[in-house]
Design an enzyme around this catalytic site. Structure first.
Site, mmCIF file in Angstrom:
data_model
loop_
_atom_site.group_PDB
_atom_site.id
_atom_site.type_symbol
_atom_site.label_atom_id
_atom_site.label_comp_id
_atom_site.label_asym_id
_atom_site.label_seq_id
_atom_site.Cartn_x
_atom_site.Cartn_y
_atom_site.Cartn_z
ATOM 1 N N HIS A 362 1.003 -1.019 -0.118
ATOM 2 C CA HIS A 362 -0.226 0.578 -0.078
ATOM 3 C C HIS A 362 1.256 1.100 -0.421
ATOM 4 O O HIS A 362 0.297 2.300 0.350
ATOM 5 C CB HIS A 362 -0.428 -0.045 0.681
ATOM 6 C CG HIS A 362 -2.256 -1.449 1.591
ATOM 7 N ND1 HIS A 362 -3.184 -0.589 0.750
ATOM 8 C CD2 HIS A 362 -2.041 -1.967 1.955
ATOM 9 C CE1 HIS A 362 -3.709 -1.849 1.078
ATOM 10 N NE2 HIS A 362 -3.117 -3.040 1.261
ATOM 11 N N LYS A 552 -9.158 13.286 4.979
ATOM 12 C CA LYS A 552 -7.971 12.155 4.855
ATOM 13 C C LYS A 552 -7.254 12.922 5.778
ATOM 14 O O LYS A 552 -7.196 13.775 6.406
ATOM 15 C CB LYS A 552 -6.889 12.182 3.535
ATOM 16 C CG LYS A 552 -6.670 13.688 3.071
ATOM 17 C CD LYS A 552 -5.895 14.031 0.969
ATOM 18 C CE LYS A 552 -7.010 13.564 0.584
ATOM 19 N NZ LYS A 552 -7.410 12.531 -0.299
ATOM 20 N N ARG A 553 -6.234 11.198 6.260
ATOM 21 C CA ARG A 553 -5.203 11.904 7.396
ATOM 22 C C ARG A 553 -4.774 12.769 6.705
ATOM 23 O O ARG A 553 -3.667 13.221 5.259
ATOM 24 C CB ARG A 553 -4.215 10.733 7.297
ATOM 25 C CG ARG A 553 -4.903 9.398 8.125
ATOM 26 C CD ARG A 553 -5.214 9.185 9.758
ATOM 27 N NE ARG A 553 -4.274 9.921 10.117
ATOM 28 C CZ ARG A 553 -3.264 9.314 11.393
ATOM 29 N NH1 ARG A 553 -3.494 8.055 11.746
ATOM 30 N NH2 ARG A 553 -2.458 9.463 11.847
ATOM 31 N N LYS A 558 0.606 14.580 1.097
ATOM 32 C CA LYS A 558 -1.601 14.527 0.570
ATOM 33 C C LYS A 558 -1.292 15.850 0.303
ATOM 34 O O LYS A 558 -2.530 16.682 -0.147
ATOM 35 C CB LYS A 558 -1.652 14.180 1.543
ATOM 36 C CG LYS A 558 -1.959 12.454 2.158
ATOM 37 C CD LYS A 558 -3.096 11.786 2.836
ATOM 38 C CE LYS A 558 -2.965 10.916 2.886
ATOM 39 N NZ LYS A 558 -3.109 9.861 2.352
ATOM 40 N N THR A 660 -9.053 6.352 -1.863
ATOM 41 C CA THR A 660 -10.684 5.560 -2.070
ATOM 42 C C THR A 660 -11.790 6.858 -1.486
ATOM 43 O O THR A 660 -12.386 6.546 -2.227
ATOM 44 C CB THR A 660 -10.323 4.151 -0.987
ATOM 45 O OG1 THR A 660 -9.947 4.571 0.110
ATOM 46 C CG2 THR A 660 -9.254 3.008 -1.995
ATOM 47 N N LYS A 664 -14.877 7.688 -3.066
ATOM 48 C CA LYS A 664 -16.452 7.662 -2.787
ATOM 49 C C LYS A 664 -16.604 9.360 -3.407
ATOM 50 O O LYS A 664 -18.127 9.051 -3.086
ATOM 51 C CB LYS A 664 -15.813 8.177 -1.045
ATOM 52 C CG LYS A 664 -15.514 6.531 -1.012
ATOM 53 C CD LYS A 664 -14.760 6.696 0.883
ATOM 54 C CE LYS A 664 -13.731 5.608 0.761
ATOM 55 N NZ LYS A 664 -13.351 5.900 2.167
#
Ligand code: NBY
Length: 817
Positions: A362, A552-553, A558, A660, A664
């Site tokens: 991952h 998100k985290r 990110k 992911t 969504k």
């Protein structure tokens, strides 16, 4: 003999009475005053009973079919709440709404009483839970195996703008969903030493001597598939001390010492580790991993032996999927069992192992690739270190045979790094598996070409891809009733288990009436979120603004910071020109930072500081609002995602394995603004280039840019708006009383080379946002694009993903009806 008619387990007529009975008998509570938590619990027990009946029937069909099963081993599962998921999957919604109403409650309010099961950090754990739902729905015989942590991922509070962590004691008031199986305890060993001995036939063998033991108790959480005909389960292990307390210590009068050892063993399932970096040296984490693996393999082997065949048929009956490297010690444990306890020869045992295991990677972040110091591993698991060393020795002979004289290659591929004496868990997983998969096409390409090219050359065909998926039951049907109703009204209900059917919506993008209904559904969701934000933070947000969301985290790759730079720039533009032709916007950002991740926590503080300043500025207040959503978690995602119109997926290309959340949002009709990273690429291909806002460097360009020695200073000097935004942040414009607060963020960018290339993608990001604004000002065009997003997301169902695993990796057929 004719098959007996399927029993109706749902029996909703008696639901109201059942709920009351459970409140009295199980919870030992009065019916009055009518406390919502009590009634939530009563309802939960009533559902649980119906579920258990169905599960028993499913188990019987497993045994009848003698089918191969998959065991999904994961240190993390992130199911969130169960109640509404059970109710929707079992088709009991109308009955439950009625029963709740008869008792004076709304079902939605009762559902809010449930605490999330947050036994995971983020995407990896949530993926495991989506796969459980899909395996049950698609009738793939399998189980999830994990740990029942007493404390899940910490609860995040924001205090004076900073993240604070609180313990997540999620089962403080018990959980109706967890079924303790006290009758199936296993012993798990730790420490001690490996002892050689000669057996009666004169063969040299090894056993594990003088070990400490801990008991593993299985606790099951049932997972009903959609339609409720098939129920599978997640088996989570809880640690218990083996003897209550050590009698030897107690006899010597050391009561506290004895209690200490009891506590030491029960600590194993106490708390989920947040994915901090220092995790890799933590002995307790290693013990958790082995605890999961040892108990699970015992359970698998018990079941295998019960069903008859010998070990040569083990891989025809059992597939084990390793969810990242965290459970990889299973490779050594299965070898230990087969060689030391079942007395198979090494080669035979090794062939069984390799045919049994498969490994999902991952991450490609080098700092996240798991390694353990060999001496630590050898102290906790002495025999396993010997076995790993033997696997390594034989493996390196293979490497040497393929590339004679290439010592450098041997060092690079070795399982135990000869330089650092650390065990590289990914290497063990690759060598011990028959398939290794990445989680999106780009990620799998990077694994093959950049991260593990020499393994790929050694094992052609072992590396493969299965692009992640999400369950449409939780993430559309359940989370977004308004849109689901609209979709079902037009194309019927079958999309819930056959997501490609959403394509039937495509022509409706041209239908003005349908677009109007679509907007109305979205607006309902935005109002629902506005009420939630008001309730949680006291802040009012306007549902008639563009909802721009990044949840998100928190992580530098990110690039929440890039989002902030856009916000600051927009703020500056609005201050300069209050009549600027852009739609009013509400920017929502949420996510937890690992407690030890300094920079991520600082970025949260920056977001809250910018929010305070912007929201207090009357000059822009109707045009721009910024909200930090505290404690992002699954149940919050279910409220936020259906309300989002713009989904921010802006990681540095090449760094987000898949994502992911991106799926969504698009499934719920949000348009994505994002980079060509992870699954964004496949989302773009699916929804069409004109229905997504793509910007920034590609993964290859990122690599080239870094290789050429990127100079952020030049970029900043050439871009006045960027320079202004950075200057404001660096000077303390948003935190006048602490002007240096964000100096470390700026230092990272300007003095340490901007590794995540925020400044490199800034201008492209702003241009993409200009395109967002332009399209949003044309509501009909925006809505059509939104419909096309949803309509084209069929591929991203986790049903498709698990069927791919079943076919290409597990070699398992779904069971028939
Ligand atoms: O797995 C995520 C990836 O970042 C994301 O791109 C992908 O979509 C998702 C599912 O494949 N990885 C992730 O969530 N990782 C963790 O949560 C995690 C947890 C524990 C540790 C490391 C990472 N750990 O070292 O203990």
């Amino acid at each position: 003999m004719a098959k007996p008619a399927a029993p109706d387990f749902h029996q909703l007529e008696s639901l109201g009475e059942d709920i009351k009975r459970y409140v009295l008998s199980i919870l030992g509570n009065d019916l009055y005053p009518p406390d919502p938590f009590r009634y939530y619990s009563g309802l939960a027990y009533a559902i649980r009973e119906r579920l258990i009946r169905m599960w028993l029937a499913t188990q019987a069909s497993y045994y009848d079919s003698m089918s191969k099963r998959v065991y999904y081993l994961s240190m993390e599962f992130l199911p969130g709440r169960f109640l509404m998921n059970y109710i929707t999957n079992m088709g009991m919604e109308d009955g439950c709404r009625q029963a709740a109403a008869d008792l004076g409650f709304s079902l939605d309010d009762l559902a809010e009483e449930e605490r999330d099961a947050g036994l995971g950090n983020g995407g990896l754990g949530r993926l495991a839970s989506c796969y459980m739902d899909s395996m049950a729905t698609q009738r793939i015989p399998g189980y999830g195996y994990g740990i029942l942590y007493d404390y899940g991922l910490f609860h995040q509070r924001i205090v004076n703008g900073w993240q604070e962590e609180e313990a997540d004691n999620w089962r403080r008031h018990g959980s109706p969903w967890v079924i303790d199986r006290v009758e199936h305890l296993y012993e798990v060993k730790f420490y001690g030493r490996s002892e050689a001995y000669t057996d009666p036939q004169g063969v040299l063998r090894y056993r594990w001597a003088e070990a400490d033991t801990v008991m593993a108790m299985p606790c099951d959480i049932l997972i009903p598939g959609h339609g409720g005909k098939h129920v599978t389960n997640m088996r989570l292990w809880a640690a218990a001390s083996s003897t209550g307390f050590s009698l030897r210590d107690f006899n010597q009068g050391d009561f506290l010492g004895a209690m200490q050892s009891k506590i030491h063993s029960e600590n194993i399932s106490k708390v989920l580790y947040p994915n901090d970096e220092p995790i890799q040296g933590k002995e307790l984490r290693l013990r958790q991993q082995y605890f999961l693996v040892a108990a699970t393999l015992r359970d698998i082997i018990r079941r295998h032996k019960k069903s008859g065949p010998g070990f040569d048929e083990f891989p025809d009956q059992v597939a084990i999927q390793l969810n990242d490297t965290h459970p990889t010690i299973a490779v050594a444990e299965l070898m230990r069992i087969l060689v030391d306890e079942e007395f198979l020869g090494w080669d035979e045992a090794w062939a069984i192992c390799r045919r049994t295991f498969a490994y999902t990677n991952h991450t490609v972040l080098p700092e996240a690739l798991e390694t353990w110091p060999a001496d630590l591993l050898g102290r906790v698991l002495p025999r396993h270190l010997e076995i790993i060393a033997e696997i390594d020795r034989r493996f390196l002979l293979e490497v040497a045979a393929a590339h004679p004289g290439d010592q450098g290659r041997q060092n690079r591929l070795a399982i135990i790094d000869p330089a650092s004496r650390r065990v590289r868990m990914a290497h063990l997983a690759i060598v011990g598996s028959h398939k290794v998969n990445g989680v999106a096409r780009l990620h799998s390409d990077i694994l093959r070409e950049k991260v593990f090219p020499e393994f790929d050359a050694l094992y052609p065909g072992k590396f493969t891809n299965v692009t992640n998926g999400i369950t449409p039951r939780r993430w559309l049907l359940q989370a977004n009733p308004a849109l689901s109703r609209l979709i079902t009204a037009r194309i019927g209900p079958d999309w819930t288990t056959d997501l490609d059917r959403l394509a039937e919506l495509l022509p409706l993008a041209e239908d003005p009436d349908f677009r109007k209904d679509w907007r109305a559904a979205k607006r309902e969701n935005k109002k629902r979120l506005a009420r939630y934000v008001l309730r949680k933070s006291g802040m009012g947000i306007n549902p008639d603004t563009l909802f721009d969301v990044q949840v998100k985290r928190m992580h530098e790759y990110k690039r929440q910071f890039l989002n902030v730079l856009h916000v600051v720039t927009l703020y500056n533009r609005l201050r300069r020109d209050p009549h600027l032709a852009v739609p009013p916007r509400t920017v929502l950002i949420g996510g937890k930072a690992a407690p030890g991740y300094f920079m991520a926590k600082r970025i949260i503080r920056l977001i809250t500081a910018v929010a305070e300043t912007v929201n207090a500025d009357d000059a822009v207040r109707s045009r721009l609002r910024v909200v930090f959503l505290p404690n992002y978690c699954v149940s919050q995602a279910e409220k936020v995602i259906p309300a989002a119109e713009l989904s921010q997926q802006i990681s540095t290309a090449g760094m987000e394995a898949s994502g992911t959340g991106n799926m969504k949002f698009a499934l719920n009709g949000a348009l994505t603004i994002g980079t060509l990273d992870g699954a964004n690429i496949e989302i773009m291909e699916a929804v069409g280039r004109e229905n997504i806002f793509i910007f920034g460097l590609t993964a290859k360009e990122v690599e080239a840019t870094r290789a050429a020695g990127y100079d952020p200073g030049r970029r900043v000097a050439a871009d006045a708006e960027l320079a202004e935004a950075l200057d404001m942040i660096g000077r303390g414009y948003f935190t006048p009383s602490e002007p240096d607060l964000f100096a470390p963020i700026l230092d990272n960018l300007l003095r340490h080379g901007d590794y995540y290339l925020v400044t490199a993608d800034y201008r492209a990001c702003l241009e993409a946002q200009d395109a967002v604004n332009a399209l949003y000002l044309d509501p009909e065009a925006w809505t059509a694009a939104s419909i096309r997003n949803t309509a084209n997301m069929g591929f991203f169902s986790s049903d498709r993903a698990v069927l791919e695993y079943a076919k290409n990796i597990w070699n398992i057929e779904p069971l028939g009806e």
